[in-house]
Design an enzyme around this catalytic site. Structure first.
Site, PDB file in Angstrom:
ATOM      1  N   ARG A 120      22.897  15.710  -8.333  1.00 14.26           N
ATOM      2  CA  ARG A 120      22.632  14.291  -8.069  1.00 14.26           C
ATOM      3  C   ARG A 120      22.631  13.506  -9.377  1.00 14.26           C
ATOM      4  O   ARG A 120      22.003  13.896 -10.360  1.00 14.26           O
ATOM      5  CB  ARG A 120      21.302  14.117  -7.343  1.00 14.26           C
ATOM      6  CG  ARG A 120      21.285  14.741  -5.957  1.00 14.26           C
ATOM      7  CD  ARG A 120      20.005  14.422  -5.212  1.00 14.26           C
ATOM      8  NE  ARG A 120      19.887  12.994  -4.933  1.00 14.26           N
ATOM      9  CZ  ARG A 120      18.840  12.464  -4.295  1.00 14.26           C
ATOM     10  NH1 ARG A 120      17.832  13.243  -3.901  1.00 14.26           N
ATOM     11  NH2 ARG A 120      18.788  11.163  -4.074  1.00 14.26           N
ATOM     12  N   PRO A 151       0.833  -1.214   0.000  1.00 12.01           N
ATOM     13  CA  PRO A 151       0.000   0.000   0.000  1.00 12.01           C
ATOM     14  C   PRO A 151       0.862   1.257   0.000  1.00 12.01           C
ATOM     15  O   PRO A 151       1.765   1.400   0.820  1.00 12.01           O
ATOM     16  CB  PRO A 151      -0.794  -0.131   1.305  1.00 12.01           C
ATOM     17  CG  PRO A 151      -0.799  -1.588   1.612  1.00 12.01           C
ATOM     18  CD  PRO A 151       0.528  -2.098   1.129  1.00 12.01           C
ATOM     19  N   GLU A 152       0.580   2.145  -0.941  1.00 13.33           N
ATOM     20  CA  GLU A 152       1.296   3.411  -1.032  1.00 13.33           C
ATOM     21  C   GLU A 152       0.373   4.533  -0.559  1.00 13.33           C
ATOM     22  O   GLU A 152      -0.690   4.279   0.003  1.00 13.33           O
ATOM     23  CB  GLU A 152       1.772   3.632  -2.471  1.00 13.33           C
ATOM     24  CG  GLU A 152       2.686   2.547  -3.006  1.00 13.33           C
ATOM     25  CD  GLU A 152       4.062   2.534  -2.345  1.00 13.33           C
ATOM     26  OE1 GLU A 152       4.390   3.497  -1.611  1.00 13.33           O
ATOM     27  OE2 GLU A 152       4.810   1.571  -2.561  1.00 13.33           O
ATOM     28  N   ARG A 179       1.733 -11.075   5.869  1.00 19.05           N
ATOM     29  CA  ARG A 179       3.201 -11.160   5.891  1.00 19.05           C
ATOM     30  C   ARG A 179       3.824 -10.524   7.136  1.00 19.05           C
ATOM     31  O   ARG A 179       5.025 -10.634   7.359  1.00 19.05           O
ATOM     32  CB  ARG A 179       3.782 -10.533   4.624  1.00 19.05           C
ATOM     33  CG  ARG A 179       3.338 -11.260   3.359  1.00 19.05           C
ATOM     34  CD  ARG A 179       4.070 -10.789   2.135  1.00 19.05           C
ATOM     35  NE  ARG A 179       5.489 -11.153   2.182  1.00 19.05           N
ATOM     36  CZ  ARG A 179       6.360 -10.868   1.221  1.00 19.05           C
ATOM     37  NH1 ARG A 179       5.952 -10.205   0.144  1.00 19.05           N
ATOM     38  NH2 ARG A 179       7.622 -11.219   1.320  1.00 19.05           N
ATOM     39  N   HIS A 232      -4.514 -14.515  10.103  1.00 18.24           N
ATOM     40  CA  HIS A 232      -3.728 -13.300   9.898  1.00 18.24           C
ATOM     41  C   HIS A 232      -4.408 -12.044  10.436  1.00 18.24           C
ATOM     42  O   HIS A 232      -3.952 -10.939  10.148  1.00 18.24           O
ATOM     43  CB  HIS A 232      -3.421 -13.133   8.415  1.00 18.24           C
ATOM     44  CG  HIS A 232      -2.688 -14.300   7.816  1.00 18.24           C
ATOM     45  ND1 HIS A 232      -1.461 -14.713   8.281  1.00 18.24           N
ATOM     46  CD2 HIS A 232      -3.029 -15.159   6.807  1.00 18.24           C
ATOM     47  CE1 HIS A 232      -1.056 -15.763   7.579  1.00 18.24           C
ATOM     48  NE2 HIS A 232      -1.988 -16.049   6.687  1.00 18.24           N
ATOM     49  N   LYS A 278       2.981   7.109   4.498  1.00 19.00           N
ATOM     50  CA  LYS A 278       2.228   5.857   4.496  1.00 19.00           C
ATOM     51  C   LYS A 278       1.845   5.414   5.906  1.00 19.00           C
ATOM     52  O   LYS A 278       1.441   4.265   6.109  1.00 19.00           O
ATOM     53  CB  LYS A 278       3.042   4.767   3.793  1.00 19.00           C
ATOM     54  CG  LYS A 278       3.261   5.070   2.307  1.00 19.00           C
ATOM     55  CD  LYS A 278       3.904   3.913   1.572  1.00 19.00           C
ATOM     56  CE  LYS A 278       5.357   3.772   1.901  1.00 19.00           C
ATOM     57  NZ  LYS A 278       6.020   2.711   1.088  1.00 19.00           N
ATOM     58  N   ARG A 293      13.491  -2.761  -9.144  1.00 18.98           N
ATOM     59  CA  ARG A 293      12.055  -2.560  -9.352  1.00 18.98           C
ATOM     60  C   ARG A 293      11.788  -2.332 -10.834  1.00 18.98           C
ATOM     61  O   ARG A 293      12.583  -1.700 -11.529  1.00 18.98           O
ATOM     62  CB  ARG A 293      11.552  -1.357  -8.549  1.00 18.98           C
ATOM     63  CG  ARG A 293      11.705  -1.521  -7.050  1.00 18.98           C
ATOM     64  CD  ARG A 293      11.130  -0.336  -6.325  1.00 18.98           C
ATOM     65  NE  ARG A 293      11.311  -0.429  -4.894  1.00 18.98           N
ATOM     66  CZ  ARG A 293      10.837   0.440  -4.016  1.00 18.98           C
ATOM     67  NH1 ARG A 293      10.159   1.498  -4.441  1.00 18.98           N
ATOM     68  NH2 ARG A 293      11.029   0.287  -2.733  1.00 18.98           N
TER      69      ARG A 293
END
EC number: 3.2.2.23
Length: 275
Positions: free
Chosen positions: A156, A2-3, A111, A93, A58, A265
């Site tokens: 950067r 979840p973001e 998890r 869970h 988050k 990613r």
């Protein structure tokens, strides 16, 4: 995982139920999450009124008069509002229940990478908590601008996408939303962050806000486990311009979408629309 949009969808779904209500008790069935659930949490929250539910990045911050309990959903966590009458028996869970008079707020996390923490009011403002203090600005705040991104990335060499994901400039722009925002801004994700001009960063800031707002409106993205507080899946992923669309035609120009790997990613972009 979840973001920001998924966490904000959860917050909006929960707050109308819990704000102004008292926690009757807390049942902690599994204390070993990402970090141990504080041993005194149930006693700290007994008969406490929830004053507000805020989101920082988050993290969900539930304020009571004695402090805040902080919830992070981890990779697979959800918070569900269930009617107290006939609430389902807790499954394997289902780790924590906050019991109110007419409903139960249930934390489920297969998890167990999520977290439930306690920040007492005498420890100071919750935003000074070690997990929150170093976070970047909120994307919907006035402080989030193209000028901020431009200033923070001078010199950067890391890619602009990885700079977005780091979370020290702006919070909540996860993998899906970084790819989608960069597409909307017309910026190739492999471009060095320090090479992006101010006008392009201004477009990117606008694109980040628009992408996240659209995702929240659509209930977030459900790629595997996420459901909102009402048990419904998000559907932003169905309308993505590039994310998870490798080889498919760009929705704007028709060029096949490319997939690469950055920082372990997957990244998706249009080689024509993004320069």
């Amino acid at each position: 995982m979840p973001e920001l949009p998924e966490v904000e969808v959860t917050r909006r779904g929960i707050e109308p139920f819990v704000a102004g209500r008292r926690v009757e008790r807390v049942d902690v069935r599994t204390a070993m999450l990402r970090w141990p659930v504080p041993a005194g949490l149930a006693e700290q929250l007994r008969a406490r009124e929830v004053l507000a539910v805020e989101r920082r990045g988050k993290y969900l911050l539930f304020e009571v008069d004695a402090g805040w309990f902080i919830v992070h959903l981890g990779m697979t966590g959800t918070l569900r509002v269930l009617p107290a009458a006939g609430v389902p028996v807790a499954a394997k869970h289902d780790h924590i229940d906050w019991i109110f008079d007419e409903f139960v707020l249930r934390f489920r996390d297969p998890r167990r990478f999520g977290a439930v923490l306690w920040h007492p009011r005498e420890a100071g403002d919750v935003h000074a908590h070690p997990l929150l203090a170093s976070l970047g600005v909120e994307p919907f705040s006035p402080a989030f601008t193209g000028a901020l991104l431009h200033a923070r990335t001078r010199g950067r060499t890391v890619s602009v996408k990885q700079a977005l994901l780091a979370g020290d400039m702006v919070v909540g722009v996860g993998n899906i939303y970084a790819s989608e925002s960069l597409f909307r801004a017309g910026i190739r994700p492999t471009t060095a962050a320090g090479k992006v001009s101010l006008p392009r960063y201004e477009r990117l800031a606008d694109a980040v806000r628009a992408t996240l707002a659209d995702a929240i409106e659509r209930g977030g993205s459900t790629l595997r486990d996420f459901v909102g507080s009402n048990g419904e899946s998000g559907y932003f992923q169905l309308d993505c311009f590039v994310y998870d669309r490798a080889g498919q035609p760009c929705r704007v120009c028709g060029t096949p979408v490319r997939q690469i790997v950055q920082g372990q990613r997957s990244t998706y972009f249009c080689p024509t629309c993004q320069r």
